[in-house]
Motif scaffolding. Structure first.
Motif, mmCIF file in Angstrom:
data_model
loop_
_atom_site.group_PDB
_atom_site.id
_atom_site.type_symbol
_atom_site.label_atom_id
_atom_site.label_comp_id
_atom_site.label_asym_id
_atom_site.label_seq_id
_atom_site.Cartn_x
_atom_site.Cartn_y
_atom_site.Cartn_z
ATOM 1 N N VAL A 42 67.299 50.530 37.246
ATOM 2 C CA VAL A 42 66.424 51.703 37.134
ATOM 3 C C VAL A 42 65.171 51.425 37.957
ATOM 4 N N THR A 43 64.864 52.300 38.884
ATOM 5 C CA THR A 43 63.681 52.123 39.726
ATOM 6 C C THR A 43 62.535 52.986 39.206
ATOM 7 N N TYR A 44 61.309 52.520 39.445
ATOM 8 C CA TYR A 44 60.140 53.244 38.952
ATOM 9 C C TYR A 44 58.960 53.045 39.895
ATOM 10 N N GLY A 45 58.007 53.945 39.817
ATOM 11 C CA GLY A 45 56.773 53.820 40.573
ATOM 12 C C GLY A 45 55.727 54.772 40.036
ATOM 13 N N LEU A 46 54.497 54.312 39.973
ATOM 14 C CA LEU A 46 53.375 55.160 39.557
ATOM 15 C C LEU A 46 52.170 54.757 40.380
ATOM 16 N N SER A 47 51.606 55.716 41.113
ATOM 17 C CA SER A 47 50.489 55.399 42.008
ATOM 18 C C SER A 47 49.372 56.416 41.859
ATOM 19 N N PHE A 48 48.202 56.018 42.373
ATOM 20 C CA PHE A 48 47.068 56.941 42.424
ATOM 21 C C PHE A 48 46.349 56.757 43.757
ATOM 22 N N ARG B 230 61.662 47.673 39.646
ATOM 23 C CA ARG B 230 62.956 48.055 39.110
ATOM 24 C C ARG B 230 63.226 47.270 37.827
ATOM 25 N N PHE B 231 64.030 47.890 36.923
ATOM 26 C CA PHE B 231 64.463 47.261 35.687
ATOM 27 C C PHE B 231 65.961 46.990 35.767
ATOM 28 N N ASP B 232 66.363 45.784 35.435
ATOM 29 C CA ASP B 232 67.771 45.466 35.348
ATOM 30 C C ASP B 232 68.329 45.988 34.032
ATOM 31 N N VAL B 233 69.417 46.760 34.083
ATOM 32 C CA VAL B 233 70.039 47.304 32.872
ATOM 33 C C VAL B 233 71.428 46.716 32.667
ATOM 34 N N HIS B 234 71.719 45.617 33.357
ATOM 35 C CA HIS B 234 73.012 44.963 33.270
ATOM 36 C C HIS B 234 73.135 44.196 31.962
ATOM 37 N N GLY C 187 69.926 37.774 42.563
ATOM 38 C CA GLY C 187 69.122 38.573 43.475
ATOM 39 C C GLY C 187 69.003 40.033 43.127
ATOM 40 N N THR C 188 69.585 40.476 41.982
ATOM 41 C CA THR C 188 69.544 41.895 41.614
ATOM 42 C C THR C 188 68.797 42.133 40.305
ATOM 43 N N GLY C 189 68.051 41.167 39.830
ATOM 44 C CA GLY C 189 67.338 41.297 38.568
ATOM 45 C C GLY C 189 66.094 42.160 38.672
ATOM 46 N N SER C 190 65.345 42.206 37.590
ATOM 47 C CA SER C 190 64.131 43.023 37.534
ATOM 48 C C SER C 190 63.079 42.485 38.494
ATOM 49 N N ARG C 191 62.349 43.409 39.106
ATOM 50 C CA ARG C 191 61.251 43.076 40.008
ATOM 51 C C ARG C 191 60.118 44.063 39.788
ATOM 52 N N LEU D 44 45.876 44.247 48.344
ATOM 53 C CA LEU D 44 46.284 43.034 47.654
ATOM 54 C C LEU D 44 47.396 43.400 46.686
ATOM 55 N N PHE D 45 48.355 42.469 46.461
ATOM 56 C CA PHE D 45 49.413 42.746 45.495
ATOM 57 C C PHE D 45 49.741 41.496 44.695
ATOM 58 N N PHE D 46 50.273 41.743 43.476
ATOM 59 C CA PHE D 46 50.557 40.669 42.522
ATOM 60 C C PHE D 46 51.920 40.924 41.884
ATOM 61 N N GLY D 47 52.695 39.869 41.704
ATOM 62 C CA GLY D 47 54.016 40.001 41.127
ATOM 63 C C GLY D 47 53.984 40.117 39.612
ATOM 64 N N LEU D 48 55.010 40.796 39.059
ATOM 65 C CA LEU D 48 55.097 41.020 37.622
ATOM 66 C C LEU D 48 56.173 40.180 36.945
ATOM 67 N N THR D 49 57.135 39.635 37.711
ATOM 68 C CA THR D 49 58.210 38.841 37.126
ATOM 69 C C THR D 49 58.220 37.461 37.768
ATOM 70 N N SER D 50 59.048 36.586 37.219
ATOM 71 C CA SER D 50 59.132 35.218 37.746
ATOM 72 C C SER D 50 59.746 35.167 39.136
ATOM 73 N N ASN D 51 60.479 36.211 39.522
ATOM 74 C CA ASN D 51 61.080 36.257 40.853
ATOM 75 C C ASN D 51 60.187 36.929 41.891
ATOM 76 N N ASP D 52 59.027 37.416 41.451
ATOM 77 C CA ASP D 52 58.107 38.084 42.366
ATOM 78 C C ASP D 52 57.063 37.101 42.883
#
Length: 279
Positions: free
Chosen positions: A194-200, A217-221, A228-232, A252-260
């Motif tokens: 499931v992909t998502y985005g919210l911006s201003f 994105r959220f992994d729903v598996h 390589g297809t997990g949540s990011r 500037l950007f910051f990762g939200l998961t351990s793979n980011d």
């Protein structure tokens, strides 16, 4: 009057430079307009990038990141985005599903960026109280090789619903959809996310904006997802400055998961012009 002018500016900025709206990746449903061409280019640097399929970790530099959008009608555009040079300075090598395929033997590796070809269509224009709505379909091509340790050699598909509304001097955009991601270790398997985005985008002056987003994105598996297809997810904050058809950006950007990635930064520009006539 100040609020009115700021709102007009945000609407103008959204209409003349949508596409991927550097530095944001959350897609605005507004298109660039019939016969218009949008060109964008930039770079980014990522600290502590992780590639779980190849087992490589390090610092990733991407330049140039390019994009071209063509306004094929007043409500639709075609987008092509990618890059020509990605260089990873390797800080760590781990055992991973495809680590034995990596041909890089030194402390760095390089490849091109996967190109994404997409189509965006605005379905409902924005009204006084109604947000605008649109859809976007895109395919990521397997341009970056898995031998480099950077690419996955998979073809992915994305479909998203887009919504946006300007409230006084703030433009708010939301995306939601699905992604079908190929498994780089098995040709007969895929993962749905499931992909998502919210911006201003907040108008500060008639030329400057403060922008930000959360996108991923959220992994729903069920169980562990294919490598390589997990949540990011990425949180991004930045600024844009517009002069005529030109617009510069930095973020500037910051990762939200351990793979980011832990942190990164980027900059670039966007240029919009009337390129051709639409019959």
């Amino acid at each position: 009057m100040t609020r009115f002018l700021s709102a007009v500016f945000v609407l103008f900025a959204a209409s003349v430079a949508s596409a991927q709206q550097r530095p944001l990746t959350t897609e605005d449903p507004e298109t660039i307009g019939a016969g218009r061409v949008l060109l964008e280019a930039g770079f980014d640097y990522t600290h502590e990038a992780d590639f779980p399929v190849s087992g490589l970790e390090g610092h990733l530099f991407r330049f140039p990141l390019v994009g071209v959008s063509l306004g094929i009608s007043s409500i639709a555009e075609i987008q092509v985005d990618g890059g020509f040079y990605n260089r990873l300075t390797i800080t760590e090598r781990n055992v991973a599903p495809l680590s034995d395929m990596v041909t890089a033997t030194g402390n760095s590796t390089s490849s091109i960026e996967d190109f994404v070809i997409g189509t965006k269509v605005r379905l409902i224009p924005e009204g006084a109280t109604r947000p605008s709505f649109g859809v976007r379909f895109a395919t990521r091509l397997p341009n970056a090789s898995n031998e480099s340790g950077i690419g996955l050699d998979t073809t992915d598909f994305f479909a998203s619903m887009l919504v946006a509304k300007t409230v006084e001097s703030i433009r708010v955009v939301g995306n939601g959809g699905i992604g079908i991601l190929g498994d780089s270790t098995r040709g007969d398997r895929q993962n749905n996310v499931v992909t998502y985005g919210l911006s201003f985008a907040r108008a500060v002056t008639n030329a400057a904006e403060l922008v930000g987003e959360v996108n991923g994105r959220f992994d729903v598996h069920d169980g562990d997802p294919p490598p390589g297809t997990g949540s990011r997810g990425i949180i991004r904050i930045g600024t844009r400055y517009t002069i005529g058809g030109w617009r510069g950006d930095a973020s500037l950007f910051f990762g939200l998961t351990s793979n980011d990635p832990a942190v990164g930064f980027g900059a670039g520009f966007t240029y919009v012009f009337n390129g051709f006539s639409v019959p």
